[in-house]
Design a protein around this motif. Structure first.
Motif, PDB file in Angstrom:
ATOM      1  N   LEU A   1       6.346   3.004   7.543  1.00 49.78           N
ATOM      2  CA  LEU A   1       7.593   2.335   7.885  1.00 49.78           C
ATOM      3  C   LEU A   1       8.682   2.620   6.846  1.00 49.78           C
ATOM      4  CD1 LEU A   1       6.146  -1.117   9.023  1.00 49.78           C
ATOM      5  CD2 LEU A   1       7.237   0.599  10.503  1.00 49.78           C
ATOM      6  N   VAL A   2       8.323   2.594   5.569  1.00 53.47           N
ATOM      7  CA  VAL A   2       9.282   2.867   4.491  1.00 53.47           C
ATOM      8  C   VAL A   2       9.739   4.321   4.545  1.00 53.47           C
ATOM      9  CG1 VAL A   2       9.589   2.977   1.984  1.00 53.47           C
ATOM     10  CG2 VAL A   2       8.390   1.030   3.011  1.00 53.47           C
ATOM     11  N   ALA A   3       8.787   5.252   4.686  1.00 57.19           N
ATOM     12  CA  ALA A   3       9.125   6.678   4.728  1.00 57.19           C
ATOM     13  C   ALA A   3       9.996   7.008   5.935  1.00 57.19           C
ATOM     14  CB  ALA A   3       7.838   7.511   4.746  1.00 57.19           C
ATOM     15  N   GLN A   4       9.711   6.370   7.069  1.00 54.71           N
ATOM     16  CA  GLN A   4      10.505   6.604   8.276  1.00 54.71           C
ATOM     17  C   GLN A   4      11.951   6.152   8.085  1.00 54.71           C
ATOM     18  OE1 GLN A   4       8.306   4.618  11.377  1.00 54.71           O
ATOM     19  NE2 GLN A   4       6.555   6.005  11.162  1.00 54.71           N
ATOM     20  N   GLU A   5      12.135   5.037   7.368  1.00 52.03           N
ATOM     21  CA  GLU A   5      13.495   4.563   7.129  1.00 52.03           C
ATOM     22  C   GLU A   5      14.251   5.517   6.208  1.00 52.03           C
ATOM     23  OE1 GLU A   5      16.840   2.765   7.722  1.00 52.03           O
ATOM     24  OE2 GLU A   5      15.001   2.177   8.790  1.00 52.03           O
ATOM     25  N   PHE A   6      13.575   6.035   5.179  1.00 54.08           N
ATOM     26  CA  PHE A   6      14.214   7.071   4.350  1.00 54.08           C
ATOM     27  C   PHE A   6      14.564   8.279   5.217  1.00 54.08           C
ATOM     28  CE2 PHE A   6      12.529   4.956   0.486  1.00 54.08           C
ATOM     29  CZ  PHE A   6      13.663   5.036  -0.305  1.00 54.08           C
ATOM     30  N   GLY A   7      13.656   8.660   6.113  1.00 50.70           N
ATOM     31  CA  GLY A   7      13.902   9.805   6.979  1.00 50.70           C
ATOM     32  C   GLY A   7      15.115   9.613   7.880  1.00 50.70           C
ATOM     33  N   ARG A   8      15.278   8.411   8.411  1.00 49.77           N
ATOM     34  CA  ARG A   8      16.433   8.143   9.272  1.00 49.77           C
ATOM     35  C   ARG A   8      17.742   8.235   8.496  1.00 49.77           C
ATOM     36  NH1 ARG A   8      12.856   4.709  12.284  1.00 49.77           N
ATOM     37  NH2 ARG A   8      12.967   3.043  10.731  1.00 49.77           N
TER      38      ARG A   8
ATOM     39  N   MET B   1      18.232   9.918   5.702  1.00 54.44           N
ATOM     40  CA  MET B   1      18.413  11.225   5.054  1.00 54.44           C
ATOM     41  C   MET B   1      18.228  12.353   6.068  1.00 54.44           C
ATOM     42  SD  MET B   1      16.519  10.555   1.378  1.00 54.44           S
ATOM     43  CE  MET B   1      17.200  12.058   0.652  1.00 54.44           C
ATOM     44  N   GLY B   2      18.645  12.089   7.294  1.00 52.25           N
ATOM     45  CA  GLY B   2      18.465  13.047   8.379  1.00 52.25           C
ATOM     46  C   GLY B   2      19.213  14.352   8.194  1.00 52.25           C
ATOM     47  N   ASN B   3      20.219  14.384   7.324  1.00 51.19           N
ATOM     48  CA  ASN B   3      20.985  15.613   7.098  1.00 51.19           C
ATOM     49  C   ASN B   3      20.281  16.581   6.150  1.00 51.19           C
ATOM     50  OD1 ASN B   3      23.062  14.729   8.767  1.00 51.19           O
ATOM     51  ND2 ASN B   3      24.165  13.738   7.077  1.00 51.19           N
ATOM     52  N   TYR B   4      19.161  16.156   5.597  1.00 52.04           N
ATOM     53  CA  TYR B   4      18.430  17.004   4.655  1.00 52.04           C
ATOM     54  C   TYR B   4      17.172  17.552   5.317  1.00 52.04           C
ATOM     55  CZ  TYR B   4      21.406  14.740   1.172  1.00 52.04           C
ATOM     56  OH  TYR B   4      22.479  14.280   0.468  1.00 52.04           O
ATOM     57  N   SER B   5      16.867  18.799   5.027  1.00 51.62           N
ATOM     58  CA  SER B   5      15.652  19.421   5.548  1.00 51.62           C
ATOM     59  C   SER B   5      14.447  18.978   4.738  1.00 51.62           C
ATOM     60  CB  SER B   5      15.769  20.953   5.494  1.00 51.62           C
ATOM     61  OG  SER B   5      16.868  21.400   6.259  1.00 51.62           O
ATOM     62  N   ARG B   6      13.318  18.805   5.403  1.00 48.41           N
ATOM     63  CA  ARG B   6      12.074  18.482   4.698  1.00 48.41           C
ATOM     64  C   ARG B   6      11.565  19.719   3.968  1.00 48.41           C
ATOM     65  NH1 ARG B   6       9.277  13.944   6.925  1.00 48.41           N
ATOM     66  NH2 ARG B   6       7.470  14.514   5.627  1.00 48.41           N
ATOM     67  N   ALA B   7      11.126  19.515   2.740  1.00 43.86           N
ATOM     68  CA  ALA B   7      10.535  20.595   1.933  1.00 43.86           C
ATOM     69  C   ALA B   7       9.024  20.552   2.107  1.00 43.86           C
ATOM     70  CB  ALA B   7      10.933  20.438   0.469  1.00 43.86           C
ATOM     71  N   ARG B   8       8.548  21.058   3.246  1.00 44.68           N
ATOM     72  CA  ARG B   8       7.133  20.953   3.605  1.00 44.68           C
ATOM     73  C   ARG B   8       6.233  21.672   2.616  1.00 44.68           C
ATOM     74  NH1 ARG B   8       6.757  16.921   7.522  1.00 44.68           N
ATOM     75  NH2 ARG B   8       8.454  17.177   9.038  1.00 44.68           N
ATOM     76  N   ASP B   9       6.697  22.815   2.094  1.00 45.47           N
ATOM     77  CA  ASP B   9       5.874  23.563   1.133  1.00 45.47           C
ATOM     78  C   ASP B   9       5.700  22.776  -0.156  1.00 45.47           C
ATOM     79  OD1 ASP B   9       8.594  23.824   0.653  1.00 45.47           O
ATOM     80  OD2 ASP B   9       8.428  25.835  -0.212  1.00 45.47           O
ATOM     81  N   VAL B  10       6.774  22.085  -0.586  1.00 45.17           N
ATOM     82  CA  VAL B  10       6.696  21.257  -1.792  1.00 45.17           C
ATOM     83  C   VAL B  10       5.756  20.078  -1.561  1.00 45.17           C
ATOM     84  CG1 VAL B  10       8.008  19.781  -3.373  1.00 45.17           C
ATOM     85  CG2 VAL B  10       8.979  21.945  -2.588  1.00 45.17           C
ATOM     86  N   GLU B  11       5.797  19.486  -0.374  1.00 50.06           N
ATOM     87  CA  GLU B  11       4.899  18.383  -0.047  1.00 50.06           C
ATOM     88  C   GLU B  11       3.444  18.819  -0.134  1.00 50.06           C
ATOM     89  OE1 GLU B  11       8.023  16.236   3.090  1.00 50.06           O
ATOM     90  OE2 GLU B  11       6.050  16.924   3.771  1.00 50.06           O
ATOM     91  N   ALA B  12       3.158  20.014   0.390  1.00 50.14           N
ATOM     92  CA  ALA B  12       1.784  20.512   0.385  1.00 50.14           C
ATOM     93  C   ALA B  12       1.297  20.778  -1.034  1.00 50.14           C
ATOM     94  CB  ALA B  12       1.692  21.785   1.216  1.00 50.14           C
TER      95      ALA B  12
ATOM     96  N   PRO C   1       7.780  11.800   1.629  1.00 49.03           N
ATOM     97  CA  PRO C   1       8.503  13.004   2.024  1.00 49.03           C
ATOM     98  C   PRO C   1       9.225  13.649   0.842  1.00 49.03           C
ATOM     99  CG  PRO C   1       9.778  11.066   2.589  1.00 49.03           C
ATOM    100  CD  PRO C   1       8.481  10.564   2.021  1.00 49.03           C
ATOM    101  N   CYS C   2       9.439  14.974   0.961  1.00 44.64           N
ATOM    102  CA  CYS C   2      10.265  15.726   0.019  1.00 44.64           C
ATOM    103  C   CYS C   2      11.415  16.350   0.800  1.00 44.64           C
ATOM    104  CB  CYS C   2       9.452  16.820  -0.676  1.00 44.64           C
ATOM    105  SG  CYS C   2       8.066  16.229  -1.676  1.00 44.64           S
ATOM    106  N   TYR C   3      12.583  16.430   0.178  1.00 46.03           N
ATOM    107  CA  TYR C   3      13.772  16.950   0.852  1.00 46.03           C
ATOM    108  C   TYR C   3      14.403  18.065   0.027  1.00 46.03           C
ATOM    109  CZ  TYR C   3      13.381  12.698   3.637  1.00 46.03           C
ATOM    110  OH  TYR C   3      12.916  11.698   4.463  1.00 46.03           O
ATOM    111  N   VAL C   4      14.949  19.063   0.726  1.00 44.97           N
ATOM    112  CA  VAL C   4      15.667  20.158   0.076  1.00 44.97           C
ATOM    113  C   VAL C   4      17.083  19.684  -0.219  1.00 44.97           C
ATOM    114  CG1 VAL C   4      16.519  22.519   0.292  1.00 44.97           C
ATOM    115  CG2 VAL C   4      14.306  21.888   1.285  1.00 44.97           C
TER     116      VAL C   4
END
Length: 467
Positions: free
Chosen positions: A347-354, A356-367, A373-376
């Motif tokens: 729930l907390v991560a989803q709210e950050f995602g909503r 910070m929707g203008n930022y791309s997720r840094a999936r490679d950094v997360e892995a 979540p991580c953002y570029v």
């Protein structure tokens, strides 16, 4: 059977002389608080973060599933941040005193140290750790060391009130039993320790605490340094010293071993007054669960998690511990990142995602980092991060500095949320606390555990100014 073998092994090495002790009563003592040098920061930043985030999850699993332990007005000591993500203090035991580093841990109660010249630490070959140079307490070099007998009331702090269960080699109600208190075995998130209990002098400058119960560990796994338990059990340092409150201000750590330190302050004078500038939230009553470990924790009455001014709708059962210890929030200096049960974290991560929707997720950094979540953010001239606030019963708000919940990671210009959760979806309410407030989120706050008035106080403060 394995426990029997460990106990027999311990018996081979444990010989301690008996003697008496003395005491004095100073007005003030100061202890440094710093990071404990148990690991060397890796040149690979992702590996560093993955180790710390994994350690936080293991720590959370341990805390959630543990099995069932005339005074001066002020004592101070120094606290040092360490590369592994925790903080250490130095304490002196024995006569003459022997000095050792201890992990400051409000999530456990026993104080123990590596003990005797034959101390063994398995799986302790960390970078920057020389196993031959781990400092060890030598009981025979102290004139005040005393073995704890099985009939000693302090033995019951660890092993319960059934004297006959502790003294199986003695006659019921016998007064001349010479059997010692059983050996302890304690499990931690990533390791364990085993040994025998001593009564020993805890020596501060100008003050001696006689007959302090301390664990003399003979064998440990992944625990090269001792642990100073500051929990709510009778065997903890605050309980044995009769403290009315204690407080610390944690220096920001970046997983390095800084020589800088801040103060850990121990109070034994009675006071109902509030400390200047502090907000206070009441501690919650500890669950009456059969698991005695839950009775050692500092449950805090968290009511709201607010992201960017918007309250995250967390189910009440996650914020309020039930009688079995499921749900609720605890404060733990031994955890690095804050842990949230999966339903809360999502729930907390989803709210950050909503927000910070203008930022791309840094999936490679997360892995690579184990954080999400991580953002570029490298392509942005300026970056927006929603403010994170914890609001407690009574209205007290802990507004976190940005560095306490988002951390820049790698050379790719990414930033990651430094709150972790389980990697798999669990039940609606898993066993144990649902939220564990770690030390990373407590950086640059002066935090006070007011034991006398049963409340947690805090205020934002630059801890480095006092270093």
């Amino acid at each position: 059977m394995a426990s029997t073998h460990i106990l027999c092994f311990l018996c081979l090495f444990f010989v301690i002389p008996f003697s008496s002790s003395s005491s004095s009563t100073p007005n003030t003592i100061t202890i440094s608080l710093s990071p404990l040098p148990t690991t060397q920061p890796s040149s690979d930043e992702f590996e560093n973060l993955k180790v710390v985030s994994s350690a936080t999850r293991n720590r959370a699993h341990h805390l959630k599933h543990r099995n069932s332990n005339s005074k001066p007005p002020l004592v101070k000591t120094q606290a040092y941040p360490r590369s592994y993500g925790g903080y250490s203090i130095h304490l002196n035991f024995g006569t003459p005193p022997q000095t050792f580093p201890f992990v400051l841990d409000t999530g456990s109660s026993l104080v123990w140290l590596p003990c005797t010249s034959r101390y063994l630490c398995s799986k302790c070959s960390f970078p920057k750790i020389d196993l031959t140079k781990i400092p060890k307490f030598i009981p025979k070099n102290s004139s005040s060391s005393k073995i704890v007998g099985c009939q000693n009331p302090k033995c019951s702090w660890i092993f319960g009130s059934d004297v006959q269960a502790r003294c199986q080699d003695c006659k019921p109600n016998g007064r001349n039993c010479s059997q010692i208190c059983p050996a302890y075995i304690i499990q931690y998130g990533l390791g364990s320790t085993a040994g025998f209990l001593l009564l020993e002098n805890l020596d501060f400058p100008g003050k001696i605490v006689p007959d302090f119960l301390v664990g003399c560990s003979i064998l440990s796994t992944r625990q090269p340094a001792g642990i100073a338990g500051f929990g709510r059990g009778p065997e903890s340092l605050p309980s044995q010293m009769g403290l009315t409150r204690f407080s610390y201000c944690l220096l920001p750590h970046r997983f390095d071993d800084s020589s800088k330190s801040s103060e850990l302050i121990l109070h034994s004078a009675s006071s109902e007054a509030k400390t200047n500038g502090f907000s206070y939230a009441p501690f919650q009553s500890n669950p009456s669960a059969n698991n005695s470990a839950f009775r050692q924790y500092y449950y805090i009455s968290l009511r709201k998690v607010i992201v960017g001014g918007k309250q995250v709708k967390i189910p009440h059962k996650m914020l309020q511990p039930d009688s079995q210890g499921n749900g609720g929030c605890i404060v733990d200096s031994g955890s690095t990142f804050t842990f949230m049960e999966k339903p809360v974290f999502d729930l907390v991560a989803q709210e950050f995602g909503r927000q910070m929707g203008n930022y791309s997720r840094a999936r490679d950094v997360e892995a690579q980092s184990g954080l999400t979540p991580c953002y570029v953010i490298s392509s942005k001239k300026s970056a927006y991060f929603p403010e994170l606030t914890f609001q407690f019963k009574g209205g007290a708000k802990m507004v976190l500095p940005l560095n306490n919940y988002f951390s820049p990671v790698g050379k790719l210009g990414a930033a990651c949320l430094t709150i972790v959760s389980d990697n798999v979806v669990g039940p609606a309410v898993a066993a144990g606390p649902a939220i564990i407030l770690g030390n990373y989120q407590q950086q640059d706050f002066h935090v006070e555990y007011d034991l006398e008035n049963n409340r947690l106080g805090f205020r934002p403060q630059s801890c480095s100014k006092n270093a």
